[in-house]
Enzyme design. Structure first.
Site, mmCIF file in Angstrom:
data_model
loop_
_atom_site.group_PDB
_atom_site.id
_atom_site.type_symbol
_atom_site.label_atom_id
_atom_site.label_comp_id
_atom_site.label_asym_id
_atom_site.label_seq_id
_atom_site.Cartn_x
_atom_site.Cartn_y
_atom_site.Cartn_z
ATOM 1 N N GLN A 200 -6.765 16.249 24.641
ATOM 2 C CA GLN A 200 -5.578 16.773 23.959
ATOM 3 C C GLN A 200 -4.413 16.991 24.927
ATOM 4 O O GLN A 200 -3.287 16.588 24.652
ATOM 5 C CB GLN A 200 -5.916 18.099 23.262
ATOM 6 C CG GLN A 200 -4.817 18.549 22.311
ATOM 7 C CD GLN A 200 -5.035 19.959 21.803
ATOM 8 O OE1 GLN A 200 -5.674 20.785 22.439
ATOM 9 N NE2 GLN A 200 -4.469 20.247 20.641
ATOM 10 N N ASP B 58 -16.290 9.992 35.858
ATOM 11 C CA ASP B 58 -17.080 11.149 35.449
ATOM 12 C C ASP B 58 -16.690 12.334 36.338
ATOM 13 O O ASP B 58 -16.871 12.292 37.553
ATOM 14 C CB ASP B 58 -18.572 10.794 35.621
ATOM 15 C CG ASP B 58 -19.494 11.938 35.221
ATOM 16 O OD1 ASP B 58 -18.992 13.041 34.908
ATOM 17 O OD2 ASP B 58 -20.726 11.718 35.226
ATOM 18 N N TYR C 235 -17.866 29.267 27.185
ATOM 19 C CA TYR C 235 -16.599 28.690 27.655
ATOM 20 C C TYR C 235 -15.783 29.731 28.418
ATOM 21 O O TYR C 235 -15.285 29.469 29.524
ATOM 22 C CB TYR C 235 -15.835 28.190 26.429
ATOM 23 C CG TYR C 235 -14.463 27.620 26.694
ATOM 24 C CD1 TYR C 235 -14.304 26.441 27.414
ATOM 25 C CD2 TYR C 235 -13.320 28.246 26.180
ATOM 26 C CE1 TYR C 235 -13.044 25.913 27.626
ATOM 27 C CE2 TYR C 235 -12.063 27.712 26.381
ATOM 28 C CZ TYR C 235 -11.931 26.551 27.114
ATOM 29 O OH TYR C 235 -10.684 26.032 27.311
ATOM 30 N N LYS D 132 -14.615 29.787 32.326
ATOM 31 C CA LYS D 132 -13.202 29.833 32.722
ATOM 32 C C LYS D 132 -12.926 31.038 33.626
ATOM 33 O O LYS D 132 -12.166 30.946 34.585
ATOM 34 C CB LYS D 132 -12.288 29.858 31.490
ATOM 35 C CG LYS D 132 -12.211 28.517 30.753
ATOM 36 C CD LYS D 132 -11.556 27.452 31.616
ATOM 37 C CE LYS D 132 -11.483 26.105 30.924
ATOM 38 N NZ LYS D 132 -11.008 25.016 31.812
#
Ligand code: SER
Length: 331
Positions: A32, A72, A162, A166
């Site tokens: 995105q 990768d 997640y 982070k």
């Protein structure tokens, strides 16, 4: 006096040399943020100076504009090889597993999100690259964080895989900056909305999907409750923030974990109302699933005073403007 002058001349010469030699590597370019960021960086610095890479083959978009390679983010040797071959100076690491998918594959998410970051930070530590951009997220905050105007420095007890990855990543960025002088810069993105790419496993992705469904079926079943307010941002603002923080002089970057960044805050009911102004028969209904708990653990709005003060950040696009842009372009 003479020493000072020589010092200043040397800094200018180094800066000029860096600008001339700047070559950018984007890891996770087809996602995105990467899709828009690659195009903008190429417009600024030239197509051949921005190397787009992703784990997936190019669908013909990024590869047509400039260099594209399959890469990768977990493979240190492969990244190092690209860095050497293209004489890379700056790396934007955008590969990550987002919040909703990470809850399904905790270990895979942790491994991807952390190892990819170490790969890039270690290249910078060993002076193989000069500058790193790494995105953090509002997911670093948790249920015990103050939800309204969440400050830059506050309680952080993230409750998602997640978010944990982070937050740990932020600590490592600051550590590498302090211990090894790595020039790493980071933003805590809110939920991002764009028309160029489809949602990719995040909790804020409903705010992208809703436009697609509104145009296709005039209705949308939302996986969050109507009053769930979250910090969001239109992609153009997010890209502008990214370019601005990366181009700011080094001494202006005072936060080396990650900067709070505020855009617009809204809930599903409010975005639905803004869509209804343009698609009058649009209807939204609500069927909350596991992502509700993720959203409930995140802030509703963000205080980004530090980003404003340090590198002049200001959001532009409102909810109404964003809805017009999304509907016009998806049509
Ligand atoms: N948009 C992300 C997500 O929902 C948050 O950073 O996972």
């Amino acid at each position: 006096m003479r020493n000072v002058q020589v010092g200043i001349i040397r800094i200018f010469a180094e800066q000029k040399n860096y600008i001339l030699k700047r070559r950018i590597l984007i890891i996770g370019a087809s996602g995105q943020i990467g899709t828009d960021l690659t195009t903008q960086l190429r417009k600024r610095y030239g197509n051949h100076k921005v190397i787009a890479t992703d784990i997936r083959e190019d669908d013909g978009t990024l590869g047509n504009e400039g260099p594209f390679e399959v890469l990768d983010a977990m493979d240190y040797k492969a990244i190092e090889d690209v860095v050497i071959r293209y004489e890379i100076t700056d790396v934007y690491l955008l590969a990550a597993m987002l919040s909703a998918t990470a809850e399904k594959f905790p270990m895979r998410a942790w491994n991807l999100n952390m190892n990819s970051l170490f790969n890039v930070l270690n290249l910078a530590k060993d002076k193989k690259i000069k500058k790193v951009f790494w995105p953090s997220s509002i997911a670093v905050f948790g249920p015990t964080t103050p939800k309204i105007n969440t400050p830059q420095r506050t309680i952080m007890e993230p409750s998602t895989v997640y978010g944990i990855s982070k937050q740990a990543g932020e600590r490592w960025c600051e550590y590498y900056h302090e211990k090894y002088s790595v020039d790493v810069r980071s933003i805590r993105y809110p939920g991002l909305i764009s028309y160029k790419t489809l949602p990719g496993g995040g909790t804020t992705d409903y705010a992208v999907d809703i436009y697609h469904k509104a145009l296709k079926h005039s209705k949308y079943i939302c996986f969050l409750k109507e009053e769930t307010t979250l910090p969001m941002m239109y992609i153009d603002d997010a890209i502008r923030a990214t370019l601005t923080i990366m181009e700011a002089p080094e001494e202006q970057i005072k936060v080396r974990s990650s900067y709070n960044l505020a855009g617009i805050s809204f809930n599903p009911k409010e975005i639905a109302q803004s869509i209804k102004k343009q698609i009058s028969n649009f209807e939204i209904s609500y069927k909350p699933d596991f992502r509700q708990a993720i959203a409930d653990s995140w802030p509703q709005s963000i205080d980004d005073t530090n980003a404003q003060k340090d590198w002049g950040w200001k959001n532009h696009t409102s909810l109404e403007e964003m809805t017009s842009i999304m509907i016009k372009n998806l049509r």
